[in-house]
Design an enzyme around this catalytic site. Structure first.
Site, mmCIF file in Angstrom:
data_model
loop_
_atom_site.group_PDB
_atom_site.id
_atom_site.type_symbol
_atom_site.label_atom_id
_atom_site.label_comp_id
_atom_site.label_asym_id
_atom_site.label_seq_id
_atom_site.Cartn_x
_atom_site.Cartn_y
_atom_site.Cartn_z
ATOM 1 N N LYS A 32 -2.437 2.693 14.380
ATOM 2 C CA LYS A 32 -2.587 1.865 13.181
ATOM 3 C C LYS A 32 -1.244 1.841 12.469
ATOM 4 C CE LYS A 32 -4.640 3.212 9.321
ATOM 5 N NZ LYS A 32 -3.711 2.862 8.233
ATOM 6 N N ASP A 59 -2.752 -2.677 9.515
ATOM 7 C CA ASP A 59 -3.536 -2.409 8.300
ATOM 8 C C ASP A 59 -2.730 -2.796 7.053
ATOM 9 O OD1 ASP A 59 -4.952 -1.145 6.196
ATOM 10 O OD2 ASP A 59 -4.144 0.836 6.720
ATOM 11 N N LYS A 61 -4.395 -4.667 4.540
ATOM 12 C CA LYS A 61 -5.434 -4.800 3.490
ATOM 13 C C LYS A 61 -5.171 -5.973 2.559
ATOM 14 C CE LYS A 61 -6.527 0.153 3.246
ATOM 15 N NZ LYS A 61 -5.416 0.747 3.980
ATOM 16 N N LEU A 62 -5.217 -7.178 3.093
ATOM 17 C CA LEU A 62 -4.931 -8.353 2.264
ATOM 18 C C LEU A 62 -6.001 -8.534 1.179
ATOM 19 C CD1 LEU A 62 -3.016 -8.779 4.681
ATOM 20 C CD2 LEU A 62 -3.458 -11.213 4.485
ATOM 21 N N HIS A 63 -5.547 -8.919 -0.010
ATOM 22 C CA HIS A 63 -6.443 -9.123 -1.153
ATOM 23 C C HIS A 63 -5.728 -10.078 -2.105
ATOM 24 C CE1 HIS A 63 -9.023 -7.051 -4.546
ATOM 25 N NE2 HIS A 63 -9.245 -8.347 -4.435
ATOM 26 N N ASP A 64 -6.042 -11.372 -2.009
ATOM 27 C CA ASP A 64 -5.354 -12.370 -2.831
ATOM 28 C C ASP A 64 -6.260 -13.599 -2.906
ATOM 29 O OD1 ASP A 64 -3.326 -13.913 -4.130
ATOM 30 O OD2 ASP A 64 -1.782 -12.752 -3.103
ATOM 31 N N ILE A 65 -5.751 -14.685 -3.438
ATOM 32 C CA ILE A 65 -6.582 -15.896 -3.497
ATOM 33 C C ILE A 65 -6.790 -16.403 -2.060
ATOM 34 C CG2 ILE A 65 -5.902 -16.511 -5.846
ATOM 35 C CD1 ILE A 65 -4.036 -18.657 -4.607
ATOM 36 N N THR A 122 -11.840 5.232 1.201
ATOM 37 C CA THR A 122 -12.388 6.585 1.364
ATOM 38 C C THR A 122 -11.773 7.574 0.361
ATOM 39 O OG1 THR A 122 -10.789 6.910 3.140
ATOM 40 C CG2 THR A 122 -13.035 6.354 3.790
ATOM 41 N N GLN A 193 -8.121 12.195 0.201
ATOM 42 C CA GLN A 193 -9.382 11.637 0.703
ATOM 43 C C GLN A 193 -10.582 12.276 0.007
ATOM 44 O OE1 GLN A 193 -9.541 9.102 2.529
ATOM 45 N NE2 GLN A 193 -7.850 9.005 3.995
ATOM 46 N N GLY A 213 -5.009 10.286 10.672
ATOM 47 C CA GLY A 213 -3.570 10.341 10.468
ATOM 48 C C GLY A 213 -3.028 11.740 10.326
ATOM 49 N N ARG A 214 -2.945 12.207 9.073
ATOM 50 C CA ARG A 214 -2.207 13.444 8.796
ATOM 51 C C ARG A 214 -2.725 14.680 9.521
ATOM 52 N NH1 ARG A 214 -2.425 12.157 2.491
ATOM 53 N NH2 ARG A 214 -4.291 11.151 3.304
#
Ligand SMILES: O=C(O)c1cc(=O)[nH]c(=O)n1[C@@H]1O[C@H](COP(=O)(O)O)[C@@H](O)[C@H]1O
Length: 236
Positions: A32, A59, A61-65, A122, A193, A213-214
Site C-alpha cells: 500500500k 491509498d 483517500k480522496l474527499h472533495d466535490i 481505525t 490506532q 504497517g508499523r
C-alpha cells in the site's frame, strides 16, 4: 480475491521503501502506497514498484466535490494500480463520480482498479465520533449506515475495522469487500490506532484483505514478522 496482506509502505522516500523491501526479501508482496510516499515521489513510486510486480493499493483517500474527485480518479486510473480509495463522508454523489472517473480513465478491455470507501478511520473511537465529529450514532450504527451508502453508490467495498466486518457483510452481502487496517498482535504498541484486531481475528470475522504497517516495518525482524502475519491470516 485471494485474501491479500497489504504491507503499508509508510516511508518518507522511495529509496527507503525499496531498500526495506529488498533487505527483507519482500519483493513482489502486495503493498500500500500512501500520501507520505506519493506526495514526495509521485507516480514514479508506482512505476518502480511495478517492476517487481507488487500488487498495489494506492491509498490517497480522496474527499472533495464530485467533479474534482471524478477528474482525479480518471488520472489515477491511468497509473495502473489495483486499488484506490475515497472517504465515504464525501457522500453518495462523490462516490459515484469516483467510480465514473475510474471507468473513464481505464482503457477498454482493462479492468479498472477496485474502489474502496473508508467508513470511519481505525484511529477513531466512539467518544471521538460523538464529541469531535458530531456524529451521535454509535460506531456500529455509523459504519453500517456509511457502508450501506457506499454499497448503494456502486463502489467495490469499504475500509473498516475488523470488528465491523460481520455487520457490513450482513447489511451489504458477502461479495461486498471489506479491507481492514488497524491490525496489531497482542504484544504490539497501538500507537494512534483505536479499533484494532489481530490477523487471526480478521480471518475469523471474514475480512477480505488486511493492511499492516508499523508492526512489520518497525519489527526487529520484519521478514519474520511478515511471515507470522501471513501464517495467522491464511492458516486453515
Ligand atoms: O485507508 C487506509 O489504508 C487506512 C484506513 C483506516 O481507517 N486506518 C488506517 O490505518 N489506514 C491506513 O493503514 C495503515 C495502517 O498502518 P499501521 O497502523 O502502521 O499498521 C496506514 O497506512 C493508514 O494510513
Amino acid at each position: 480475491m485471494n485474501k491479500p496482506v497489504y504491507l503499508a509502505l509508510d516511508f518518507q522516500t522511495l529509496s527507503e521503501a525499496t531498500a526495506f523491501l529488498q533487505n527483507n526479501e519482500l519483493q513482489g508482496v502486495p503493498v500500500k502506497v500512501g500520501m507520505e510516499l506519493f506526495y514526495r515521489e509521485g507516480p514514479k513510486v508506482i512505476e518502480e514498484l511495478k517492476k517487481n510486480e507488487h500488487p498495489i493499493f494506492l491509498d490517497l483517500k480522496l474527499h472533495d466535490i464530485p467533479n474534482t474527485v471524478k477528474s482525479a480518479m480518471k488520472n489515477l486510473a491511468s497509473i495502473g494500480v489495483d486499488i484506490v480509495n475515497v472517504h465515504t463522508a464525501g457522500g453518495l454523489h462523490m462516490m459515484t463520480a469516483a467510480k465514473e472517473g475510474l471507468d473513464r480513465g481505464t482503457n477498454a478491455n482493462v479492468k479498472p482498479p477496485l474502489l474502496l470507501a473508508v467508513t470511519q478511520l481505525t484511529s477513531t473511537d466512539e467518544k471521538m465520533l460523538n464529541r469531535e465529529l458530531g456524529i451521535s450514532w454509535s460506531m456500529n450504527r455509523t459504519i453500517e449506515e456509511y457502508a450501506a451508502l457506499a454499497c448503494q453508490s456502486g463502489v467495490d467495498g469499504v475500509i473498516c475495522s475488523v470488528h465491523e466486518v460481520p455487520l457490513i457483510k450482513k447489511a451489504c452481502g458477502r461479495a461486498f469487500l471489506t479491507c481492514t487496517p488497524g491490525i496489531r498482535f497482542d504484544d504490539d504498541r497501538l500507537e494512534d490506532q483505536k479499533r484494532v484486531a489481530t490477523p487471526r481475528d480478521a480471518k475469523q470475522r471474514g475480512s477480505d484483505m488486511i493492511v499492516m504497517g508499523r508492526s512489520i516495518t518497525r519489527a526487529i525482524h520484519p521478514k519474520k514478522q511478515y511471515e507470522r502475519v501471513v501464517k495467522e491470516w491464511k492458516d486453515e
